[in-house]
Design a protein around this motif. Structure first.
Motif, short mmCIF file in Angstrom:
data_model
loop_
_atom_site.label_atom_id
_atom_site.label_comp_id
_atom_site.label_asym_id
_atom_site.label_seq_id
_atom_site.Cartn_x
_atom_site.Cartn_y
_atom_site.Cartn_z
N UNK A 122 0.50 -1.16 0.08
CA UNK A 122 -0.03 0.35 0.04
C UNK A 122 0.93 1.29 -0.05
N UNK A 123 0.15 2.11 -0.60
CA UNK A 123 0.91 3.51 0.01
C UNK A 123 0.91 3.73 1.38
N UNK A 124 2.58 4.32 1.71
CA UNK A 124 2.96 4.49 2.90
C UNK A 124 3.55 6.05 3.34
N UNK A 125 3.17 6.29 4.10
CA UNK A 125 4.39 7.87 4.84
C UNK A 125 5.44 7.84 4.23
N UNK A 126 5.72 8.98 4.15
CA UNK A 126 8.25 9.49 3.92
C UNK A 126 7.61 10.40 4.49
N UNK A 127 8.84 10.58 5.07
CA UNK A 127 9.84 11.63 5.43
C UNK A 127 10.54 12.01 4.79
N UNK A 128 10.69 13.11 4.24
CA UNK A 128 11.69 13.20 2.86
C UNK A 128 12.37 15.29 3.87
N UNK A 129 13.59 15.58 3.01
CA UNK A 129 14.23 16.17 3.64
C UNK A 129 15.36 16.99 2.53
N UNK A 130 14.51 18.50 2.45
CA UNK A 130 15.31 19.23 1.73
C UNK A 130 16.44 20.14 2.26
N UNK A 131 17.75 20.92 1.93
CA UNK A 131 17.93 22.43 2.32
C UNK A 131 18.38 22.73 0.69
N UNK A 167 18.62 30.51 3.01
CA UNK A 167 19.47 29.05 3.10
C UNK A 167 17.53 28.85 3.50
N UNK A 168 17.41 27.25 2.93
CA UNK A 168 15.87 27.12 3.25
C UNK A 168 15.88 25.53 3.39
N UNK A 169 14.74 25.93 4.31
CA UNK A 169 14.97 24.03 4.74
C UNK A 169 13.54 23.36 4.21
N UNK A 170 13.22 22.08 4.66
CA UNK A 170 11.74 21.58 4.43
C UNK A 170 11.87 20.06 4.83
N UNK A 171 10.83 19.56 5.78
CA UNK A 171 10.22 18.53 5.88
C UNK A 171 8.91 18.29 5.13
N UNK A 172 8.84 17.25 4.38
CA UNK A 172 7.90 16.32 4.67
C UNK A 172 7.36 14.97 5.36
N UNK A 173 6.37 15.06 5.91
CA UNK A 173 6.41 13.54 7.04
C UNK A 173 5.01 13.65 7.29
N UNK A 174 5.08 12.74 6.02
CA UNK A 174 3.56 12.85 5.98
C UNK A 174 2.67 13.61 5.53
N UNK A 180 6.97 21.32 7.12
CA UNK A 180 7.92 21.85 7.75
C UNK A 180 8.38 22.73 6.81
N UNK A 181 8.65 24.04 7.03
CA UNK A 181 9.08 24.79 5.58
C UNK A 181 10.27 26.04 6.27
N UNK A 182 11.35 26.11 6.47
CA UNK A 182 12.14 27.99 6.92
C UNK A 182 13.14 28.40 5.60
N UNK A 232 10.91 20.55 12.85
CA UNK A 232 11.93 21.24 13.35
C UNK A 232 13.82 20.56 13.56
N UNK A 233 13.05 19.64 14.61
CA UNK A 233 14.19 19.09 14.85
C UNK A 233 14.48 17.71 14.00
N UNK A 234 13.64 17.53 13.15
CA UNK A 234 14.71 15.86 12.21
C UNK A 234 15.07 16.88 11.64
N UNK A 235 15.30 18.06 11.24
CA UNK A 235 15.42 18.52 10.16
C UNK A 235 16.68 18.66 10.52
#
Length: 446
Positions: A353-362, A376-383, A387-389, A421-424
């Protein structure tokens, strides 16, 4: 369930087509109404397309690093060049290290013929180049952008190469790349093949196939600012339509060579769209980490293995494509360079099945008139949470209910905000630092 134990499915051919700056809504199938892309639309319908597909970066070089290595781009110094400057500016100071395993070198070691046609943008000769990173052959450009007719880079220097030799060809570059890809496919093959077709379309300068006079007006005036100011919405449409036409010809060549049924075809874009793109209602564009800068059209066709007419909500990123190709070809990754990508085969074959993911960008970027201001930018998609900085500003969005990123929920969902934010921050600690020298901050670059 489809039987994938035959010899043909154990070592399928691979054709990976990468567009340059194609926005989320730039294809008819995704809502574009100003022009038509029938061949890409049909390719998408013949397999599975992803409604939550992302590039690894909002600019070209890092995303290509991600695809070639199967890892987050910031794992190596080249991946923090956002993007890599022209040869005249940077020389061969940084590039994709020849000793680093790539999808090409891994497939080559597994018995595949390997070819890159089109844009490389991962380092310059004599130290770096496609032939030094696993490709048997190369025809294309080394820099980030070339004029469609004159085949020069943003410094006005010739940038069309056959292997490691500069060559002169007459023709519209999208057509030249299409023809070379067709020639490769039609050639007799005693082994399975991997072809990367990395078009420069629809990157600026926006010159359609009938705009040679537009190209000639740039002679002696080649630079980023002039190239960005070249073209119109109509010429952009012509660029995309020619890309679509070329993809159709490549697909027909696979059928004519009787290899279509044993070839995985993957199409993607290296980042979000530019000023003439249809961004599908998303905020942002190339150069930032809002959805418009990193959400990209992506689809995969594998006859007999992937059922047609599928639209998957599975969240994916560029380096997942690498991991999936390696899995599909029974090619082992190098354990010394562990992949960040995830094998998508169980999902796209309907076995998981489709599963949740946690992805990162900087992303920090460079000073460039074609890109947002350097920050400087940062992002996390989790489910569904993102989070966007961006500089000193931080946000939390719920993409399930707010894909256009209008409602900041960091106050209402403080715990989720703090967790992401902490995960990023933990993830970013393992990446290469950004260069501190002034090289790369000039305004004349790709």
């Amino acid at each position: 369930m489809v039987d994938t134990s035959s010899a043909t499915t154990q070592h399928p051919n691979i054709v990976f087509i990468l567009a340059d700056d194609l926005g989320w809504g730039d294809l008819s199938i995704d809502g574009q109404q100003n022009y038509h892309t029938p061949h890409l639309d049909n390719l998408a319908k013949e397999g599975i397309r992803f409604s939550n597909a992302y590039s690894a970066s909002p600019v070209c070089t890092p995303t290509r690093v991600s695809f070639f290595t199967g890892r987050y781009p910031g794992r190596i110094p080249l991946g923090v060049r956002e993007p890599l400057l022209s040869f005249k500016q940077i020389g061969d100071k940084v590039g994709l290290p020849p000793e680093h395993p790539t999808i090409a070198s891994l497939l080559k070691a597994n018995g595949y013929e390997t070819a890159l046609v089109g844009k490389w943008h991962c380092g310059y000769l004599p130290k770096y180049g496609p032939l030094k990173s696993g490709f048997d052959e190369f025809f294309g450009n080394l820099s980030g952008a070339i004029d469609y007719f004159r085949h020069v880079d943003t410094s006005g220097e010739p940038d069309l190469w056959e292997a490691e030799v500069s060559v002169k060809e007459i023709g519209y570059v999208t057509d030249l790349f299409t023809e070379r890809a067709i020639d490769f496919i039609k050639r007799p093959h005693n082994r399975p093949f991997y072809l990367s077709l990395h078009h420069t379309a629809p990157h600026w300068p926006w010159e359609g196939p009938n705009d040679i006079e537009l190209s000639n007006t740039l002679i002696g005036k080649d630079n980023v600012q002039n190239w960005v100011n070249t073209g119109t919405a109509e010429s952009y449409a012509a660029v995309v339509e020619r890309l679509d036409y070329g993809v159709g010809r490549v697909l027909q060549a696979l059928s004519d060579a009787s290899v279509a049924d044993n070839t995985i075809v993957i199409f993607a874009s290296d980042n979000g769209g530019e000023k003439f793109s249809n961004l599908g209602g998303f905020k942002g564009k190339k150069g930032n980490l809002y959805e418009g800068g990193i959400r990209v059209p992506t689809f995969i066709r594998w006859p007999g293995v992937i059922q047609p007419n599928q639209v998957s909500e599975q969240v994916i990123i560029t380096h997942d494509i690498t991991a999936t190709i390696l899995a599909a070809t029974n090619t082992n990754p190098d354990p010394n360079y562990p992949l960040d990508g995830q094998n998508l085969l169980p999902t796209i074959k309907g076995e998981a099945p489709v599963t949740p993911r946690t992805l990162f960008w900087r992303h920090k970027g460079v000073d460039n008139p074609a890109l947002p201001p350097k920050v400087l930018q940062g992002a996390v998609r989790s489910g569904d949470w993102k989070y966007l900085k961006s500089g000193e500003n931080e946000y939390l969005f719920n993409l399930a209910t707010d894909e256009t990123e209008e409602v900041d929920l960091k106050t209402q969902q403080k715990e989720t905000f703090e967790q992401l934010r902490a995960r990023y921050e933990k993830w970013a600690l393992n990446l290469e630092p950004y260069p501190t020298c002034s090289v790369g901050d000039t305004r004349r670059q790709e």
